[in-house]
Design an enzyme around this catalytic site. Structure first.
Site, PDB file in Angstrom:
ATOM      1  N   SER A 719       0.643  -1.216  -0.130  1.00  0.00           N
ATOM      2  CA  SER A 719      -0.163   0.076   0.072  1.00  0.00           C
ATOM      3  C   SER A 719       0.695   1.280   0.066  1.00  0.00           C
ATOM      4  CB  SER A 719      -0.869   0.131   1.152  1.00  0.00           C
ATOM      5  OG  SER A 719      -0.350   0.177   2.302  1.00  0.00           O
ATOM      6  N   LYS A 762      -5.451   3.895   9.502  1.00  0.00           N
ATOM      7  CA  LYS A 762      -4.683   4.806   9.101  1.00  0.00           C
ATOM      8  C   LYS A 762      -5.218   6.258   9.221  1.00  0.00           C
ATOM      9  CE  LYS A 762      -2.792   1.383   5.674  1.00  0.00           C
ATOM     10  NZ  LYS A 762      -2.541   1.076   4.401  1.00  0.00           N
TER      11      LYS A 762
END
Length: 834
Positions: A719, A762
């Site tokens: 990612s 996140k």
């Protein structure tokens, strides 16, 4: 034979010049083969230089000792017959290999004892027995004749006596050891004790003890070959010390065995008497009150028929054993376990859904999904009484309340609570127990937990199930498969019990920080419920409602003694903790309470109000700071978002170029997946250089270096692809990325941005770091439903499909409200590391 004569007799003996020859012993040899020692003393000695050798299989003869010998070999008998006619002198030498019948010089020890035959007897079996007295040591030089028996040249060995205090000390040391051996052993004859006491010469004392004590042939031969008296006594002391240690240990063992035998004989006698008394009274052995009491306890426990049959069989074995038997305690312990387990005892579930909701809300803030699942279970349990217990797995960062949630669930259900920590468990027997053949065997942790709960339907928490290990003793996670399978755990068989126990009524709750380390077969049996990290507002509310009252009580304070306002709590959260959970926040609040408790103990009774500006007085300088502004604003630097087992984190991607040939260097302890993402991002840039307004020729003339700081921390996952691509685009364009922008997403070679996991963690990490805008893959839009409203108000989320969408938002981004969704979806199971 050693012949001692006076000086005049030796001088009158004439030796011709041609007959005599020199000898290494310091004298001369006459025509008869006798060695004449040099005339230094008043007495002189004539010693034979050629003597017949009598090999001994398992004996060593020492000078000045008298020993009986049995001669069986024909050559030996012939030798003895010839010696009895002559001077009766013979060389007594030990064999290196006792099994040899005809040894040569290489099969004999080099040092012999020259002795004189005192007496000989013939026996009807053909053997000959002699009595010999050792005279002196001699060194074997050579064999001159081997038939009918060995005749050899020998060289006498003179003893070296170094008189002095050291020699006297050695004699005393040897005598002390010998006296201790006499005290320990009853086999040393009194004559030897008397002889040792009356022996004054050190060398003769050493020879006397060496010949009489049970040393090995090699040890005796070593003592015979030592001509230095001091060295001989030292070696004898070592051998005596070892023999004394053996005697002391043997005596100790004999005492233990003797006492055990005496006790066993006494017990046997008493048992026979007891049996006779019972027969007279008309009582049978079956009327044992202890066995009857055990049988009553087992029947009251209400086990299944199979268990009752096994218990009855073991009780019959126990009745036939004596209590002193080693197996008696093993069988008795096993029966105690059968009697104490709750085979039929169960807690009555409290099926009041309103009360359960009230209990869960009182103990924990938010966690709506978990609470809904528990209420659903209660609802179904209310409608279907024989429902099997669910097997849940609470997954989340440390400090999010997984363990305490298990206690609240047990409280809401009205069940007992049992917790077993599985972190670091490597042995399968920890789960399934040890078989009774092992010493100190016990059931596994599952059965022990059931016994501790006292009911067969507790809430059973398997803590840290993601940290199970495996080694040569087995795989505990494989043993858990049966425990956590609703179709199998109704017949769970512990190795120790060796009977089935029904675990289908138990509500198992496992906890873990991550799913990746849980084996797939085990994970397939678990119903996973995610516990995400908390936002700053949630932490503040939890601190005021739960943590501060708890710490005030723990430190002996009351509510008016200490007040911490919301702004002070937020400062603690931002400047002194960096976590998804609450553990460090609780630790810091406890530190503040300790400071206030000390003031109260010192006599200061005034109330304490903690403000943001006074936090430094209690906790010291800030431990964390927002480094976003310092690290960004430079071409080639992008801000990425990472997921870790402890929550979300931001990380910086730094790219730089230097003149070269187009090489790519990656540093920062990156994993293989992250390295491949960097390669894919660079390949996309090179293939779309024109579209991205980048000079293609620069790629061939520039060496690129991509670094992710915090180089000691391993990093992996796909990612970071978007952030790496953004850093390279910023580097080649020479334009810095917006400082308040962070991004996450996987990149393909065609420029598509793929979804990632851990979106909530996140975005919470981005907010903690002061990020205002986050670029997120469009396929992750469904995950925004889990983001708290106050977080959505602070952060603008921009959804992207391709890298072209990313480039359009890197350098000129305008804040816009977050797009709201009406559907409520769960977080995807897939989670990447970054």
């Amino acid at each position: 034979m050693a012949v001692r004569r006076n000086k005049r007799a030796l001088k009158s003996k004439k030796v011709s010049k041609g007959e005599g020859r020199s000898n290494s012993s310091g004298g001369e040899t006459d025509s008869r083969g006798m060695i004449v020692l040099s005339e230094r003393d008043e007495n002189q000695t004539l010693l034979p230089s050629r003597i017949p050798l009598l090999p001994l299989r398992s004996d060593v003869v020492f000078p000045q000792t008298v020993v009986p010998l049995v001669i069986n070999r024909p050559s030996g008998i012939r030798l003895i017959d010839d010696c009895m006619i002559g001077e009766r002198m013979v060389g007594l030498v030990s064999q290196l290999h006792p099994e040899m019948d005809s040894p040569g010089i290489k099969d004999l020890f080099p040092i012999v004892c020259v002795g004189m035959i005192l007496k000989m007897l013939k026996f009807p079996d053909g053997s000959t027995r002699i009595v010999c007295q050792g005279q002196y040591r001699a060194r074997l030089v050579s064999v001159t004749k081997s038939e009918p028996y060995l005749i050899a040249n020998v060289e006498p060995c003179q003893e070296i006596v170094e008189a002095g205090v050291e020699l006297d000390a050695l004699v005393h040391h040897v005598n002390r050891f010998f006296q201790r051996m006499v005290d320990q052993s009853q086999q040393i004859p009194e004559e030897l004790q008397v002889a040792a006491i009356n022996t004054r010469e050190p060398g003769r004392l050493a020879d006397l003890l060496a010949s009489s004590l049970p040393f090995t042939i090699e040890e005796k031969q070593n003592l015979l070959g030592e001509i230095n008296v001091r060295a001989r006594l030292e070696r004898l002391g070592q051998y005596l010390s070892r023999q004394l240690a053996v005697l002391e240990l043997s005596s100790k063992i004999q005492e233990q065995v003797g006492s055990e035998l005496s006790k066993a004989q006494r017990d046997h006698f008493l048992r026979q008497q007891l049996k006779a008394i019972q027969d007279e009274l008309g009582e049978s052995e079956g009327d044992n009150p202890e066995i009857a009491e055990l049988w009553d306890r087992i029947k009251k426990a209400g086990p299944p028929e199979e268990v009752m049959t096994e218990a009855e069989r073991e009780l019959e074995r126990l009745a036939a054993m004596h209590p002193s038997s080693a197996e008696y305690s093993i069988v008795r312990t096993y029966l105690d376990w059968l009697a104490i387990l709750p085979w039929s005892k169960a807690s009555r579930d409290r099926l009041d859904l309103r009360r359960a909701r009230k209990v869960l809300d009182h103990d924990h803030f938010d966690l709506e999904k978990i609470k809904e699942r528990i209420l659903e279970y209660l609802a179904v349990r209310k409608l279907k009484k024989d429902m099997k217990g669910p097997i849940l797995c609470l997954v989340g960062p440390p400090g999010t309340g997984k363990t305490s949630l298990g206690k609240s669930i047990a409280k809401a259900l009205g069940r007992e609570f049992v917790r077993v920590s599985l972190g670091g468990v490597h042995d399968e027997a920890e789960i399934r127990g040890h078989r009774r053949t092992y010493v100190a065997a016990l059931p596994g942790r599952v059965i022990q937990g059931i016994r501790k709960a006292g009911t067969n339907n507790p809430v059973f928490m398997l803590d840290e199930v993601d940290k199970l290990g495996a080694d040569f003793r087995g795989d505990p996670s494989a043993a858990l498969l049966e425990v956590l399978d609703p179709e199998q755990n109704s017949t769970f068989r512990d190795h120790y019990l060796d009977v089935d126990f029904d675990l289908s009524k138990v509500m198992f709750i496992a906890t873990a920080n991550m799913l990746e380390t849980i084996p797939s077969p085990l994970l397939d049996r678990l119903e996973v419920l995610q516990l995400p990290g908390y936002s700053e507002e949630e932490k503040t509310l939890i601190a005021q409602k739960y943590i501060i009252p708890k710490q005030l009580e723990a430190h002996g304070l009351v509510a008016h003694d200490l007040t911490i306002n919301d702004e002070a709590i937020r400062k603690i959260i931002s400047d002194y903790t960096r976590e998804a959970g609450l553990r460090n926040l609780e630790r810091e609040i406890a530190a503040v309470c300790r400071k206030v408790a000390r003031r109260r103990a010192e006599g200061r009774k005034d109330a304490t109000q903690v403000e943001p500006k006074s936090i430094n007085e209690y906790l010291g300088p800030s431990r964390f700071f927002r480094e976003l502004a310092d690290r960004t604003g430079i071409p080639g630097v992008a801000t990425g978002l990472a997921w870790t087992p402890t929550g979300g984190e931001i990380l910086f991607i730094e790219a730089t170029g230097m003149q070269g040939k187009g090489a790519l260097t990656l540093t920062g302890l990156l994993g293989e997946s992250m390295r491949e993402s960097a390669q894919a991002a660079l390949s996309y840039l090179r293939s779309h250089a024109k579209t991205l307004s980048v000079d293609l020729a620069r790629f061939h003339k520039t060496d690129l270096h991509i670094h992710v700081p915090a180089g000691a921390v391993p990093k992996d996952g796909p990612s970071a692809g978007v952030a790496i691509a953004a850093a390279l685009i910023s580097l080649f364009r020479g334009t810095p990325i917006q400082t308040n922008l962070a991004m996450t997403g996987e990149v393909t070679l065609t420029g598509r941005v793929l979804p990632v996991g851990g979106v909530r963690e996140k975005i919470l990490a981005a907010r903690r770091a002061g990020i205002k805008v986050v670029l997120l893959p469009r396929h992750n839009e469904k995950d925004l439903i889990d983001i708290p409203a106050e977080v959505k108000a602070d952060i603008a989320v921009r959804l992207v499909d391709t890298l072209d969408d990313v480039v359009a938002k890197l350098f000129d981004i305008k804040t816009a409200p977050v797009k709201k969704t009406s559907k409520r979806l769960d977080r995807p199971a897939h989670q990447a590391g970054i």
